[in-house]
Design a protein around this motif. Sequence first.
Motif, mmCIF file in Angstrom:
data_model
loop_
_atom_site.group_PDB
_atom_site.id
_atom_site.type_symbol
_atom_site.label_atom_id
_atom_site.label_comp_id
_atom_site.label_asym_id
_atom_site.label_seq_id
_atom_site.Cartn_x
_atom_site.Cartn_y
_atom_site.Cartn_z
ATOM 1 N N VAL A 91 0.823 -1.207 0.000
ATOM 2 C CA VAL A 91 0.000 0.000 0.000
ATOM 3 C C VAL A 91 0.861 1.263 0.000
ATOM 4 C CG1 VAL A 91 -1.605 1.361 1.399
ATOM 5 C CG2 VAL A 91 -2.022 -1.067 1.035
ATOM 6 N N VAL A 92 1.915 1.279 0.816
ATOM 7 C CA VAL A 92 2.802 2.449 0.874
ATOM 8 C C VAL A 92 3.501 2.644 -0.464
ATOM 9 C CG1 VAL A 92 4.848 3.437 1.958
ATOM 10 C CG2 VAL A 92 3.131 2.302 3.369
ATOM 11 N N ALA A 93 3.984 1.572 -1.071
ATOM 12 C CA ALA A 93 4.649 1.664 -2.371
ATOM 13 C C ALA A 93 3.691 2.177 -3.438
ATOM 14 C CB ALA A 93 5.213 0.302 -2.769
ATOM 15 N N GLN A 94 2.463 1.685 -3.433
ATOM 16 C CA GLN A 94 1.469 2.128 -4.412
ATOM 17 C C GLN A 94 1.105 3.593 -4.216
ATOM 18 O OE1 GLN A 94 -1.608 -0.800 -3.681
ATOM 19 N NE2 GLN A 94 -0.886 -2.128 -5.325
ATOM 20 N N ALA A 95 0.988 4.008 -2.960
ATOM 21 C CA ALA A 95 0.664 5.407 -2.676
ATOM 22 C C ALA A 95 1.800 6.326 -3.126
ATOM 23 C CB ALA A 95 0.389 5.591 -1.190
ATOM 24 N N LEU A 96 3.049 5.894 -2.928
ATOM 25 C CA LEU A 96 4.189 6.681 -3.364
ATOM 26 C C LEU A 96 4.224 6.779 -4.892
ATOM 27 C CD1 LEU A 96 6.772 8.235 -2.798
ATOM 28 C CD2 LEU A 96 7.991 6.044 -2.633
ATOM 29 N N ALA A 97 3.918 5.684 -5.557
ATOM 30 C CA ALA A 97 3.880 5.688 -7.025
ATOM 31 C C ALA A 97 2.804 6.638 -7.528
ATOM 32 C CB ALA A 97 3.625 4.270 -7.545
ATOM 33 N N GLU A 185 -9.530 6.986 7.244
ATOM 34 C CA GLU A 185 -9.022 6.790 5.884
ATOM 35 C C GLU A 185 -8.417 8.081 5.331
ATOM 36 O OE1 GLU A 185 -11.695 5.917 2.264
ATOM 37 O OE2 GLU A 185 -11.122 3.941 3.052
ATOM 38 N N ASN A 186 -9.130 9.187 5.517
ATOM 39 C CA ASN A 186 -8.658 10.479 5.013
ATOM 40 C C ASN A 186 -7.391 10.935 5.732
ATOM 41 O OD1 ASN A 186 -10.821 10.588 3.238
ATOM 42 N ND2 ASN A 186 -12.094 11.810 4.606
ATOM 43 N N LEU A 187 -7.331 10.683 7.034
ATOM 44 C CA LEU A 187 -6.147 11.106 7.789
ATOM 45 C C LEU A 187 -4.924 10.292 7.394
ATOM 46 C CD1 LEU A 187 -5.265 13.105 9.992
ATOM 47 C CD2 LEU A 187 -5.551 11.256 11.657
ATOM 48 N N VAL A 188 -5.099 8.993 7.200
ATOM 49 C CA VAL A 188 -3.981 8.142 6.780
ATOM 50 C C VAL A 188 -3.500 8.564 5.390
ATOM 51 C CG1 VAL A 188 -3.264 5.798 6.182
ATOM 52 C CG2 VAL A 188 -4.684 6.186 8.197
ATOM 53 N N THR A 189 -4.443 8.846 4.494
ATOM 54 C CA THR A 189 -4.087 9.306 3.161
ATOM 55 C C THR A 189 -3.288 10.602 3.227
ATOM 56 O OG1 THR A 189 -5.978 8.244 2.075
ATOM 57 C CG2 THR A 189 -5.012 10.147 0.965
ATOM 58 N N ALA A 190 -3.735 11.536 4.067
ATOM 59 C CA ALA A 190 -3.021 12.809 4.222
ATOM 60 C C ALA A 190 -1.634 12.596 4.815
ATOM 61 C CB ALA A 190 -3.832 13.752 5.102
ATOM 62 N N THR A 191 -1.514 11.626 5.704
ATOM 63 C CA THR A 191 -0.219 11.323 6.316
ATOM 64 C C THR A 191 0.758 10.786 5.285
ATOM 65 O OG1 THR A 191 -1.280 10.828 8.440
ATOM 66 C CG2 THR A 191 0.941 9.968 8.113
ATOM 67 N N VAL A 192 0.296 9.867 4.451
ATOM 68 C CA VAL A 192 1.153 9.303 3.400
ATOM 69 C C VAL A 192 1.558 10.398 2.414
ATOM 70 C CG1 VAL A 192 1.265 7.666 1.499
ATOM 71 C CG2 VAL A 192 0.139 7.008 3.626
ATOM 72 N N GLN A 193 0.605 11.240 2.048
ATOM 73 C CA GLN A 193 0.901 12.306 1.101
ATOM 74 C C GLN A 193 1.932 13.271 1.666
ATOM 75 O OE1 GLN A 193 -2.451 14.503 -0.577
ATOM 76 N NE2 GLN A 193 -1.240 16.375 -0.451
ATOM 77 N N GLU A 194 1.768 13.646 2.926
ATOM 78 C CA GLU A 194 2.716 14.564 3.556
ATOM 79 C C GLU A 194 4.104 13.940 3.643
ATOM 80 O OE1 GLU A 194 1.999 17.471 7.125
ATOM 81 O OE2 GLU A 194 2.622 15.530 7.955
ATOM 82 N N GLY A 195 4.153 12.645 3.974
ATOM 83 C CA GLY A 195 5.433 11.954 4.050
ATOM 84 C C GLY A 195 6.136 11.922 2.706
ATOM 85 N N ALA A 196 5.373 11.645 1.638
ATOM 86 C CA ALA A 196 5.949 11.613 0.297
ATOM 87 C C ALA A 196 6.447 12.990 -0.116
ATOM 88 C CB ALA A 196 4.920 11.100 -0.702
ATOM 89 N N GLN A 197 5.669 14.012 0.214
ATOM 90 C CA GLN A 197 6.072 15.376 -0.124
ATOM 91 C C GLN A 197 7.347 15.763 0.617
ATOM 92 O OE1 GLN A 197 4.424 17.690 -2.387
ATOM 93 N NE2 GLN A 197 6.482 18.506 -2.080
ATOM 94 N N ASN A 198 7.417 15.431 1.897
ATOM 95 C CA ASN A 198 8.610 15.730 2.687
ATOM 96 C C ASN A 198 9.832 15.021 2.122
ATOM 97 O OD1 ASN A 198 7.057 17.297 4.410
ATOM 98 N ND2 ASN A 198 6.825 15.692 5.956
ATOM 99 N N MET A 199 9.643 13.760 1.731
ATOM 100 C CA MET A 199 10.759 12.978 1.215
ATOM 101 C C MET A 199 11.288 13.562 -0.085
ATOM 102 S SD MET A 199 10.902 8.914 0.194
ATOM 103 C CE MET A 199 10.233 9.149 -1.460
ATOM 104 N N MET A 200 10.398 13.878 -1.013
ATOM 105 C CA MET A 200 10.836 14.364 -2.309
ATOM 106 C C MET A 200 11.367 15.791 -2.246
ATOM 107 S SD MET A 200 10.571 11.651 -3.893
ATOM 108 C CE MET A 200 11.299 12.356 -5.379
#
Length: 213
Positions: A91-97, A185-200
């Motif tokens: 799930v994390v890999a797919q969200a990052l993609a 669900e929305n909070l987890v999605t926002a967390t993944v998005q924020e993490g990806a943004q921070n990483m990139m």
Amino acid sequence: MTRHAPLLVVVMLAVGGILSAGCAGKGEVITLNVQSGVEGTGAPEALAKPVRVVIVPFEDARPDAKRLGKRTHLWGGETYFTVPDGQGGVVVAQALAQFLTQKGWDAIVGDPAKLKSEKPHDITMTGTVRDFTANAKSRFGSTVITSALKADVRAVNAADGSTVRMLLNSARSQTVVWFEPEDVENLVTATVQEGAQNMMTSTKLDKGLLRVP
């Protein structure tokens, strides 16, 4: 009596909502649909040359890899949260993609060895999930929701074999009066998005190669 009726209805609805938010759980398991598109953008960003990245499904090193967490009900009992097939690393890999695709990359999830027959990829990403949680605690009148994600990510540039190590990391919280599973669900999605943004944000593309500034 009539003029007090609206107030009575409001009170009854409020009490009913509080009781509903805190009712005892029966050990149900709720599957969350986690995504990570970029908020506020309708089209991918234009890159001079689209970068093709293959993301290998992440290893899930959490002690309990089948669940994200649970909701503790006000009057006792618990409801558990998970992701499709209990595969947090996938799930994390797919969200990052999905995030990178929205940013203009050509990102897919798969096994690089099985993709050799297709056009060559520029970057291969692997990762290990250290923390991926979602919890909710109901109290009188509200429910506190928390979510966290932490994953070690390794990117290898195909052109020169150089390696970039990154951290996918974020934590968020939210308090709601009327709890719905979609809130988690929305909070987890926002967390993944924020993490990806921070990483990139901590990296840059230099002639098709991923670098740390």
